[in-house]
Motif scaffolding. Structure first.
Motif, mmCIF file in Angstrom:
data_model
loop_
_atom_site.group_PDB
_atom_site.id
_atom_site.type_symbol
_atom_site.label_atom_id
_atom_site.label_comp_id
_atom_site.label_asym_id
_atom_site.label_seq_id
_atom_site.Cartn_x
_atom_site.Cartn_y
_atom_site.Cartn_z
ATOM 1 N N MET A 1 0.842 -1.198 0.000
ATOM 2 C CA MET A 1 0.000 0.000 0.000
ATOM 3 C C MET A 1 0.879 1.251 0.000
ATOM 4 S SD MET A 1 -3.012 1.147 2.688
ATOM 5 C CE MET A 1 -3.975 -0.347 2.413
ATOM 6 N N ALA A 3 1.315 5.672 -0.499
ATOM 7 C CA ALA A 3 0.679 6.837 0.113
ATOM 8 C C ALA A 3 -0.649 7.160 -0.563
ATOM 9 C CB ALA A 3 1.627 8.039 0.057
ATOM 10 N N PHE A 6 -3.171 4.833 0.681
ATOM 11 C CA PHE A 6 -3.468 5.147 2.086
ATOM 12 C C PHE A 6 -4.415 6.342 2.176
ATOM 13 C CE2 PHE A 6 -2.490 7.734 5.879
ATOM 14 C CZ PHE A 6 -2.970 6.868 6.847
ATOM 15 N N ARG A 7 -4.201 7.342 1.294
ATOM 16 C CA ARG A 7 -5.115 8.500 1.334
ATOM 17 C C ARG A 7 -6.551 8.040 1.121
ATOM 18 N NH1 ARG A 7 -1.965 13.460 0.762
ATOM 19 N NH2 ARG A 7 0.121 12.884 0.065
ATOM 20 N N LYS A 11 -9.302 7.653 4.309
ATOM 21 C CA LYS A 11 -10.542 8.443 4.332
ATOM 22 C C LYS A 11 -11.766 7.530 4.444
ATOM 23 C CE LYS A 11 -8.105 12.094 2.058
ATOM 24 N NZ LYS A 11 -7.748 12.798 0.814
ATOM 25 N N MET A 93 -3.835 9.242 15.444
ATOM 26 C CA MET A 93 -3.420 9.068 14.046
ATOM 27 C C MET A 93 -2.064 9.721 13.819
ATOM 28 S SD MET A 93 -7.125 9.810 12.227
ATOM 29 C CE MET A 93 -6.532 9.960 10.545
ATOM 30 N N ALA A 97 1.723 8.091 12.856
ATOM 31 C CA ALA A 97 2.534 8.514 11.710
ATOM 32 C C ALA A 97 3.936 8.923 12.153
ATOM 33 C CB ALA A 97 1.856 9.677 11.000
ATOM 34 N N MET B 13 -6.437 14.868 8.359
ATOM 35 C CA MET B 13 -5.307 14.248 9.066
ATOM 36 C C MET B 13 -4.700 13.122 8.222
ATOM 37 S SD MET B 13 -3.357 14.322 11.731
ATOM 38 C CE MET B 13 -4.093 15.084 13.202
ATOM 39 N N VAL B 14 -5.549 12.353 7.536
ATOM 40 C CA VAL B 14 -5.028 11.315 6.639
ATOM 41 C C VAL B 14 -4.101 11.951 5.606
ATOM 42 C CG1 VAL B 14 -5.679 9.716 4.786
ATOM 43 C CG2 VAL B 14 -6.927 9.684 6.966
ATOM 44 N N ASP B 15 -4.515 13.070 5.044
ATOM 45 C CA ASP B 15 -3.657 13.750 4.063
ATOM 46 C C ASP B 15 -2.383 14.294 4.727
ATOM 47 O OD1 ASP B 15 -4.892 13.401 1.568
ATOM 48 O OD2 ASP B 15 -6.388 14.940 2.030
ATOM 49 N N VAL B 17 -0.839 13.076 7.285
ATOM 50 C CA VAL B 17 0.021 11.915 7.546
ATOM 51 C C VAL B 17 0.700 11.449 6.251
ATOM 52 C CG1 VAL B 17 -0.048 9.451 8.160
ATOM 53 C CG2 VAL B 17 -1.206 11.151 9.613
ATOM 54 N N ALA B 18 -0.074 11.362 5.184
ATOM 55 C CA ALA B 18 0.504 10.915 3.908
ATOM 56 C C ALA B 18 1.529 11.936 3.406
ATOM 57 C CB ALA B 18 -0.607 10.710 2.872
ATOM 58 N N ASP B 19 1.198 13.227 3.524
ATOM 59 C CA ASP B 19 2.161 14.273 3.122
ATOM 60 C C ASP B 19 3.450 14.170 3.937
ATOM 61 O OD1 ASP B 19 0.335 15.291 1.334
ATOM 62 O OD2 ASP B 19 -0.306 16.949 2.632
ATOM 63 N N TYR B 20 3.283 13.999 5.250
ATOM 64 C CA TYR B 20 4.448 13.910 6.136
ATOM 65 C C TYR B 20 5.351 12.759 5.701
ATOM 66 C CZ TYR B 20 7.190 12.696 10.295
ATOM 67 O OH TYR B 20 8.224 12.366 11.140
ATOM 68 N N LEU B 21 4.765 11.607 5.469
ATOM 69 C CA LEU B 21 5.581 10.430 5.168
ATOM 70 C C LEU B 21 6.141 10.474 3.748
ATOM 71 C CD1 LEU B 21 3.497 7.758 7.105
ATOM 72 C CD2 LEU B 21 5.768 8.636 7.707
ATOM 73 N N GLU B 22 5.376 11.065 2.815
ATOM 74 C CA GLU B 22 5.886 11.163 1.438
ATOM 75 C C GLU B 22 7.063 12.137 1.327
ATOM 76 O OE1 GLU B 22 2.975 10.188 -2.150
ATOM 77 O OE2 GLU B 22 2.332 11.975 -1.045
ATOM 78 N N MET B 65 7.072 19.435 15.569
ATOM 79 C CA MET B 65 8.018 18.983 14.554
ATOM 80 C C MET B 65 9.469 19.411 14.812
ATOM 81 S SD MET B 65 6.738 16.831 12.520
ATOM 82 C CE MET B 65 5.139 16.222 11.926
ATOM 83 N N TRP B 71 12.021 9.136 12.842
ATOM 84 C CA TRP B 71 12.355 7.709 12.843
ATOM 85 C C TRP B 71 12.079 7.039 11.501
ATOM 86 C CZ3 TRP B 71 13.617 4.069 16.933
ATOM 87 C CH2 TRP B 71 13.999 4.684 18.132
ATOM 88 N N HIS B 72 11.177 7.608 10.711
ATOM 89 C CA HIS B 72 10.812 6.930 9.462
ATOM 90 C C HIS B 72 11.424 7.596 8.243
ATOM 91 C CE1 HIS B 72 8.637 4.444 12.052
ATOM 92 N NE2 HIS B 72 8.073 5.507 12.582
ATOM 93 N N SER B 84 6.742 0.657 10.682
ATOM 94 C CA SER B 84 5.655 1.552 10.308
ATOM 95 C C SER B 84 5.146 1.133 8.939
ATOM 96 C CB SER B 84 6.170 2.989 10.246
ATOM 97 O OG SER B 84 5.173 3.846 9.731
ATOM 98 N N TYR B 86 1.374 1.571 6.299
ATOM 99 C CA TYR B 86 0.008 2.100 6.163
ATOM 100 C C TYR B 86 -1.045 1.108 6.658
ATOM 101 C CZ TYR B 86 2.111 5.947 3.522
ATOM 102 O OH TYR B 86 2.855 7.032 3.150
ATOM 103 N N MET B 89 -1.331 1.381 10.331
ATOM 104 C CA MET B 89 -1.965 2.631 10.774
ATOM 105 C C MET B 89 -3.481 2.579 10.612
ATOM 106 S SD MET B 89 0.637 5.678 9.707
ATOM 107 C CE MET B 89 1.980 4.970 8.807
#
Lengths: 487, 487
Positions: A1, A3, A6-7, A11, A93, A97, B13-15, B17-22, B65, B71-72, B84, B86, B89
């Motif tokens: 999976m 990003a 995951f988005r 959701k 959440m 992350a 928040m899902v976005d 989290v995805a933005d942060y990890l990407e 931040m 860590w990731h 970690s 998806y 999570m």
């Protein structure tokens, strides 16, 4: 999976969660499955290749939901409340992350995310101030105390007992240099109420020390006379009293040990007094309930669970100690990579939480506190407590108005202990009917040898209408029970 | 916040989290803050009234931040990996919504959500089968063993030591009825490697027993001869050896104690052998690494952390015991509300996890395992392990090709121990430059008195290009360091 997926799935999950919670009262609160039901519903081994997300999510309803007790249903009145709120879920959440493991593990003292440990220290100060804890418990005052988040009250009790044990061993050995550690261990005695939670006795088992149960008075509270008498007998027999765990809000009936009178005795006798207020502690943010915490100034450590009644999802148990050095001292071991030269000073409290708990690693749990405190505000949290106490009073009135029933303990917080006037068997039968109907969920307790039903206001969404409906249901089942020829 | 707002904020928040990890690799992996930085950034008390969600979420970047170690990030090479993914999570979101507290607390044995305990038992069977654990550890075989999820390896070690302690006390008292419990406690000796994690020594401190460190051989592994010698000397001195904690994959250098030779000795001598494979355990799902687990059949308990290397977010530490009754027996106390008549039988393993751990309550952590196993499949998880081991080999080759450096321990898994040929001070200076640059993050260890740098492949998203970049960075800093007049 990736990003992108995951988005999308995230959701969908947000909607699933919101749907679940919005419609939870349509589900029967209590499951109807046989022990071992789940094993037959899923394969005996993990798949070799990935399955589709659709298949996994479908199985949540097929496999998981039939075996769930819906703790957040407004018809759940069992145990004590388990906190749940949307702000806490959002913070969790974010915690997932970040996935930082809060500890300091090496000579690079900041390594494992300073934000994690620092926010925790400051949030425990915020919370301590909400409770009007004495300054000695607040880290930011540059005093000697401070707070830490434990997973559960069980762990807080264990940590306090271990700290007390260590301190007692050192004190005894200082004056009896021929005593070995195990000589002292064999003489130490801890005390707690006969009404205390089983985890207190468990802490003593883990710590390898004797624990004695102090009889409670007829309001189920421990009074100073009884503790004093036991301690004097034990001292006369050559034993060494060293620890007392007081309970504010016992599990069976939400009784309050009299810490105002117990505290001075403990202080005089060099007894570590720990206060376990796991459930009731949240209520002390309301001025009208704060007097129940009077006497905390005598305590060496104090603990309650925001994850019970303060809208912070499990797990989050808040613990304060008066002297950081006491609890750090429980772990005498100091390998280089856990050592920091300033670790016992005020400033570096931020690095030492590793020494305050059983696990080394820790999640970023203070985010939940931060989100909940800010998005509810102190007044919002007080309103939540007051509403639930008022609902308990509503239920108490309903019980008192029905002459077949009796109230079994003073209703102080969100718990009502009640029973049908009559035999234990009769009440066991009533509870069995309630449980079998699965529409509401209660659990029992024993008070003075009597089988008693506990009705705890639990879910955030419980309203007066749910209480009325629950009472109609209970009286209907009572009617049916009393109709039976055997009664 | 109501359900409608949660739908909106949750999706944001899902976005986030995805933005942060990407985009995580664009952030400097290591924070640049002073101790206590956070307190000055936020108020000293909680707000009385609710704040806006916008204000709270803005503070995540402003307050949190700057103090995060990422860590990731693919440039994080410190400690060991923290898992970690998806799918994990998503499962945690569901876990938070269900908010059920898994325990059995009363005579109504199913009360606290059967799905929670049952899925855990079956997932530990799935995982045990992936590792090819002997059948005696698998609950579904109707044998005497089974698995449980602990929060951390520290807790698993502690539980195993407490179980061993209880068993040893009973055994000794059975033949020496005049020994008190503390008499026995004072004679018990536990053993572990001098290379073992500090939590092992900590478990002995908590349990109130003596623990001795066994010297390792020159590959940093414990061999049977040394343990045997120590035990015989201790027995001759009147002590009672009772527990040995073996490590598979030590923290400093990922060394493997020789359990194939240690296990038979422990079995002969009635020593509880616990295996702590916190990091390396995940690799045993690959047939090529499984031989390192040979000898597990001699163990009484075994533990590793899927939250380290198996893509399951913290916390999730998997523990198996050969005999459930041993671990349940560590808590002799049996109050009515924790008792179930069949609790030691095969069928009712589903009710007994409360006795297998320190806390009473537990989150629904097996959901994470279920999602990860199904959405990756065994092959996907094996591919993850193999990729990270291959990346370690890439780094090892780069180090070996540079004559200024040396490799300090055999590279078996995802960890490379290396150093500049030269003084400890030189290597300390190199690490300081690495840490100060904040572009990559490593931590050191001591091996045979030498200061060594550990390079661990951690993030799920680390690729060969990140390894190359990290090595360029290290050699650039080395070049600058060696240019200095003092060298």
């Amino acid at each position: 999976m990736d990003a992108a997926e995951f988005r999308r799935r995230g959701k969908e999950m947000v909607d699933y969660v919101a749907d679940y919670l919005e419609n939870i009262e349509k589900r029967l609160v209590y499951p109807d499955v046989e022990p071992g039901y789940l094993r037959s519903l899923i394969p005996t081994e993990a798949p070799l290749e990935p399955e589709s997300y659709e298949d996994v999510i479908k199985d949540v309803e097929r496999v998981i939901m039939p075996g769930i007790t819906h703790w957040h249903s407004p018809y759940f009145f069992a145990y004590f409340s388990a906190a749940s709120s949307y702000p806490a879920m959002l913070a969790d959440m974010l915690c997932g992350a970040l996935g930082c493991i809060g500890f300091s593990w090496t000579v690079c003292v900041l390594a494992a995310s300073p934000a994690c440990t620092e926010l925790e220290t400051v949030m425990l100060d915020w919370l301590g101030k909400m409770l009007q804890l004495p300054e000695c418990f607040i880290a930011g005052t540059h005093g000697s105390g401070g707070g830490v988040i434990q997973g559960t009250a069980s762990e807080a009790t264990l940590m306090s007992l271990l700290a007390a044990r260590c301190k007692a061993i050192r004190r005894v050995q200082a004056t009896n240099s021929n005593y070995s550690e195990s000589d002292v261990l064999g003489k130490l005695v801890a005390y707690t109420s006969e009404q205390a939670h089983s985890s207190v006795e468990r802490a003593a088992l883990i710590g390898g020390v004797m624990m004695k149960q102090v009889p409670a008075d007829n309001s189920y509270a421990v009074r100073v006379d009884m503790l004093k008498k036991m301690m004097e007998e034990d001292k006369a027999a050559g034993l060494i009293p060293f620890y007392f765990c007081a309970t504010l809000g016992t599990t069976p009936s939400c009784a309050f040990d009299r810490i105002v009178e117990l505290g001075p005795l403990c202080n005089e006798e060099n007894i570590w007094m720990h206060i376990d207020a796991a459930y009731a502690g949240s209520a002390f943010i309301c001025p009208e309930f704060r007097p129940l915490l009077n006497g905390v100034e005598f305590a060496d450590s104090f603990n309650f669970n925001p994850h019970k009644w303060l809208l912070v999802n499990f797990d989050c148990s808040a613990m304060w100690v008066k002297k950081r050095t006491d609890i750090i001292g429980a772990f005498k071991m100091e390998p280089l990579y856990l050592k920091h030269e300033n670790q016992e000073s005020g400033r570096s409290i931020t690095f030492t939480h590793t020494h305050w708990q059983i696990p080394l690693g820790r999640r970023f749990r203070s985010l939940k506190l931060w989100f909940v405190f800010r998005l509810y505000g102190l007044q919002g949290l007080q309103a939540h407590i007051r509403k639930q106490v008022a609902l308990a009073k509503v239920f108490e009135s309903l019980v008192r108005a029905d002459k077949r029933f009796e109230i079994c303990a003073e209703v102080i917080m969100g718990l009502v202990c009640f029973r049908l006037k009559g035999s234990n068997e009769l009440n066991q039968n009533l509870l069995k009917r309630i449980t079998d109907s699965r529409e509401i969920h209660l659990v029992p307790c024993q008070l003075s040898g009597r089988f008693v039903l506990r009705f705890a206001i639990c879910a955030r969404t419980t309203e007066s209408s749910h209480i009325q409906q629950a009472w109609r249901h209970i009286t209907q089942l009572t009617f049916e029970l009393l109709q039976e020829p055997s009664h």
